[in-house]
Motif scaffolding. Sequence first.
Motif, PDB file in Angstrom:
ATOM      1  N   SER A  38      37.362  49.081  37.450  1.00  0.00           N
ATOM      2  CA  SER A  38      36.148  48.743  38.192  1.00  0.00           C
ATOM      3  C   SER A  38      35.996  49.685  39.372  1.00  0.00           C
ATOM      4  O   SER A  38      36.969  50.271  39.862  1.00  0.00           O
ATOM      5  N   GLY A  39      34.765  49.834  39.816  1.00  0.00           N
ATOM      6  CA  GLY A  39      34.482  50.690  40.957  1.00  0.00           C
ATOM      7  C   GLY A  39      33.155  50.317  41.573  1.00  0.00           C
ATOM      8  O   GLY A  39      32.296  49.710  40.923  1.00  0.00           O
ATOM      9  N   GLY A  40      32.987  50.668  42.844  1.00  0.00           N
ATOM     10  CA  GLY A  40      31.734  50.345  43.511  1.00  0.00           C
ATOM     11  C   GLY A  40      31.772  50.709  44.983  1.00  0.00           C
ATOM     12  O   GLY A  40      32.608  51.512  45.430  1.00  0.00           O
ATOM     13  N   PHE A  41      30.885  50.077  45.748  1.00  0.00           N
ATOM     14  CA  PHE A  41      30.746  50.367  47.178  1.00  0.00           C
ATOM     15  C   PHE A  41      30.583  49.061  47.940  1.00  0.00           C
ATOM     16  O   PHE A  41      29.891  48.147  47.474  1.00  0.00           O
ATOM     17  N   VAL A  42      31.238  48.971  49.110  1.00  0.00           N
ATOM     18  CA  VAL A  42      31.103  47.803  49.973  1.00  0.00           C
ATOM     19  C   VAL A  42      30.622  48.237  51.354  1.00  0.00           C
ATOM     20  O   VAL A  42      31.010  49.288  51.866  1.00  0.00           O
ATOM     21  N   ARG A  43      29.763  47.409  51.956  1.00  0.00           N
ATOM     22  CA  ARG A  43      29.203  47.660  53.277  1.00  0.00           C
ATOM     23  C   ARG A  43      29.918  46.789  54.299  1.00  0.00           C
ATOM     24  O   ARG A  43      29.917  45.564  54.189  1.00  0.00           O
TER      25      ARG A  43
END
Length: 234
Positions: free
Chosen positions: A67-72
């Motif tokens: 899994s991969g992604g972006f968090v703010r």
Amino acid sequence: MRILFSCLFLVSFFNAFSQEDVKAEIKPVVKIDSLYREDQFYFSVTYNMFTDLPDHFKQNKFSLGLSGGFVRDIPLNKNRTYAIAPGIGLSYQNYYQNLNVSLDGAGKVVYGVNDYGEFVSNRYKQYSVDAPIEFRWRNSTFESTKFWRIYLGVKFSYVFSCSSILDDGETKYRVNNNPDINKFQYGPYLSAGYNTWNIYIYYGLNPLYKSATTLSGEKINLKTLNAGLIFYIL
């Protein structure tokens, strides 16, 4: 003597002139960012398991999850050691097991359990869009990006594609986008560690299959458990 005094005067003049021409060293001003955020890209690698297993259900081989992604990052206190972080990402989950998923003559999905000697490979895989939100603690400062962290979160997922694939050595049988799969999945997770390297554990709260799905009259209540490593990159 007059020539000697003239030379001494000239030397003193040029020495004084050169001293006046020397300027003080100007050091660059380092700007301290006291309002930093830990906005991050993440990438995880996990070993995938099931819990609440039906009778005779087993797993074999290495079941991989990516899994991969972006968090703010949204800090909550002045020292910025506490924060919440919503995000968005994608996941691929793969499970090797002996649950046979097939279609009967009427096109209805039916389930069975096969012995491992009866097939070469049997797996379930899914792709999902993820929406994690986590409560963060870290001992970070504006001077260093290396710190200890403990992140507790909840991940909501929508499965947009899934397949069950059975290979008996001669033919591959595939059931795509099984309607019995719960499209919406959710569960808590924990990530903790230092700097880039962190352990990661996720537990699915709702079953993989809908409540009406049965195996030999028994409800299939499989739940997912993923454990591995997660990497955060600024």
